[in-house]
Design an enzyme around this catalytic site. Structure first.
Site, PDB file in Angstrom:
ATOM      1  N   HIS A 164     -10.776  -5.342  -3.367  1.00 15.29           N
ATOM      2  CA  HIS A 164      -8.851  -5.574  -2.787  1.00 15.29           C
ATOM      3  C   HIS A 164      -9.140  -5.789  -1.357  1.00 15.29           C
ATOM      4  O   HIS A 164      -9.944  -5.024  -0.355  1.00 15.29           O
ATOM      5  CB  HIS A 164      -8.465  -4.580  -3.109  1.00 15.29           C
ATOM      6  CG  HIS A 164      -9.261  -3.270  -2.741  1.00 15.29           C
ATOM      7  ND1 HIS A 164      -9.541  -2.727  -3.573  1.00 15.29           N
ATOM      8  CD2 HIS A 164      -8.439  -1.974  -1.582  1.00 15.29           C
ATOM      9  CE1 HIS A 164     -10.054  -1.439  -2.857  1.00 15.29           C
ATOM     10  NE2 HIS A 164      -9.518  -1.529  -1.776  1.00 15.29           N
ATOM     11  N   ASP A 212       0.657  -1.348   0.131  1.00 11.72           N
ATOM     12  CA  ASP A 212      -0.258   0.233  -0.051  1.00 11.72           C
ATOM     13  C   ASP A 212       0.785   1.397  -0.162  1.00 11.72           C
ATOM     14  O   ASP A 212       1.995   1.167   0.267  1.00 11.72           O
ATOM     15  CB  ASP A 212      -0.895   0.045   1.161  1.00 11.72           C
ATOM     16  CG  ASP A 212      -1.751   1.025   0.783  1.00 11.72           C
ATOM     17  OD1 ASP A 212      -1.979   2.347   1.002  1.00 11.72           O
ATOM     18  OD2 ASP A 212      -3.045   0.812   1.255  1.00 11.72           O
ATOM     19  N   ILE A 213       0.745   2.397  -0.764  1.00  7.52           N
ATOM     20  CA  ILE A 213       1.244   3.487  -0.866  1.00  7.52           C
ATOM     21  C   ILE A 213       1.016   4.122   0.207  1.00  7.52           C
ATOM     22  O   ILE A 213       1.593   4.907   0.780  1.00  7.52           O
ATOM     23  CB  ILE A 213       0.910   4.101  -2.120  1.00  7.52           C
ATOM     24  CG1 ILE A 213      -0.493   4.704  -2.493  1.00  7.52           C
ATOM     25  CG2 ILE A 213       1.493   2.988  -3.230  1.00  7.52           C
ATOM     26  CD1 ILE A 213      -0.496   6.011  -3.445  1.00  7.52           C
ATOM     27  N   VAL A 270     -11.365   2.739  -4.263  1.00  9.87           N
ATOM     28  CA  VAL A 270     -10.683   2.115  -6.019  1.00  9.87           C
ATOM     29  C   VAL A 270     -11.696   0.818  -6.048  1.00  9.87           C
ATOM     30  O   VAL A 270     -12.266  -0.043  -5.512  1.00  9.87           O
ATOM     31  CB  VAL A 270      -9.922   1.851  -5.702  1.00  9.87           C
ATOM     32  CG1 VAL A 270      -8.924   0.777  -7.344  1.00  9.87           C
ATOM     33  CG2 VAL A 270      -8.291   2.821  -5.469  1.00  9.87           C
ATOM     34  N   HIS A 277      -7.622  -5.670   2.438  1.00  5.66           N
ATOM     35  CA  HIS A 277      -5.770  -5.023   3.389  1.00  5.66           C
ATOM     36  C   HIS A 277      -5.255  -5.670   3.997  1.00  5.66           C
ATOM     37  O   HIS A 277      -6.363  -5.825   4.736  1.00  5.66           O
ATOM     38  CB  HIS A 277      -6.456  -3.683   3.865  1.00  5.66           C
ATOM     39  CG  HIS A 277      -6.849  -1.997   3.268  1.00  5.66           C
ATOM     40  ND1 HIS A 277      -5.867  -1.545   2.558  1.00  5.66           N
ATOM     41  CD2 HIS A 277      -8.428  -1.996   1.938  1.00  5.66           C
ATOM     42  CE1 HIS A 277      -6.530  -0.415   2.037  1.00  5.66           C
ATOM     43  NE2 HIS A 277      -8.285  -0.553   2.054  1.00  5.66           N
ATOM     44  N   ASN A 287     -13.105  -3.141   2.267  1.00  3.52           N
ATOM     45  CA  ASN A 287     -14.394  -1.961   2.624  1.00  3.52           C
ATOM     46  C   ASN A 287     -15.594  -1.582   1.159  1.00  3.52           C
ATOM     47  O   ASN A 287     -14.873  -2.551   0.463  1.00  3.52           O
ATOM     48  CB  ASN A 287     -13.331  -0.525   2.377  1.00  3.52           C
ATOM     49  CG  ASN A 287     -12.489  -0.465   3.371  1.00  3.52           C
ATOM     50  OD1 ASN A 287     -12.855  -1.215   4.259  1.00  3.52           O
ATOM     51  ND2 ASN A 287     -11.409   0.216   2.467  1.00  3.52           N
TER      52      ASN A 287
END
Length: 121
Positions: A101, A31-32, A97, A103, A88
C-alpha cells in the site's frame, strides 16, 4: 495465495473504511491514524504481501497506484504544492499490514528525514 488481511476485508466490504477512490484495480481510503491533514492508503485489489513479492506481472498494478495518487492530488488540490507517497517493506521498513500500500500524505510541508529512528546507534 496471500493470507487474508484487514485490507482484503475492506476490499470485500467486510469492515468499513472511509473510501475516497475506487476503480477495478485499486482502492484508496483514509488512514485511521493520519500523519498529515490528508493521509490515505492506496492499495491494489490484487493482494501482494510486500515489495519483495512484486514481479514483472505486477508492474501495471503497482504503476496504477501512482496514477491514482496523481489523480487524487489533482482532485484534492495539492498537486502543485506537493505531497509524499511512501511504501514500507517488512518490519524494519515499518510495514504493519502485509498487503502492499502507498501512504499518500499531503496538506502540510514534509520534512526529511520523515521520522527519527526507533533504535539509536
Amino acid at each position: 495465495m496471500s493470507e487474508e488481511t484487514i485490507f482484503s476485508k475492506i476490499i470485500n466490504r467486510e469492515i468499513p473504511a472511509d473510501i475516497v477512490y475506487e476503480d477495478e484495480h485499486a482502492l484508496a481510503f483514509k488512514d485511521i491514524n493520519p500523519q498529515a491533514p490528508f493521509h490515505v492508503l492506496i492499495i491494489p485489489k490484487t493482494p501482494i504481501a510486500t515489495i519483495n513479492d512484486i514481479t514483472d506481472e505486477h508492474a501495471a498494478t503497482v504503476g496504477h497506484l501512482y496514477v491514482v495518487a496523481a489523480k487524487l492530488a489533482k482532485e484534492q488540490g495539492f498537486a502543485d504544492e506537493g505531497y509524499r507517497v511512501v511504501m514500507n517493506c517488512n518490519d524494519h521498513g515499518g510495514q504493519t499490514v502485509y498487503h502492499i500500500h502507498l501512504h499518500m500524505l499531503a496538506g502540510k510541508e514534509m520534512g526529511w528525514p520523515p521520522y527519527q529512528d526507533k533504535k539509536k546507534v
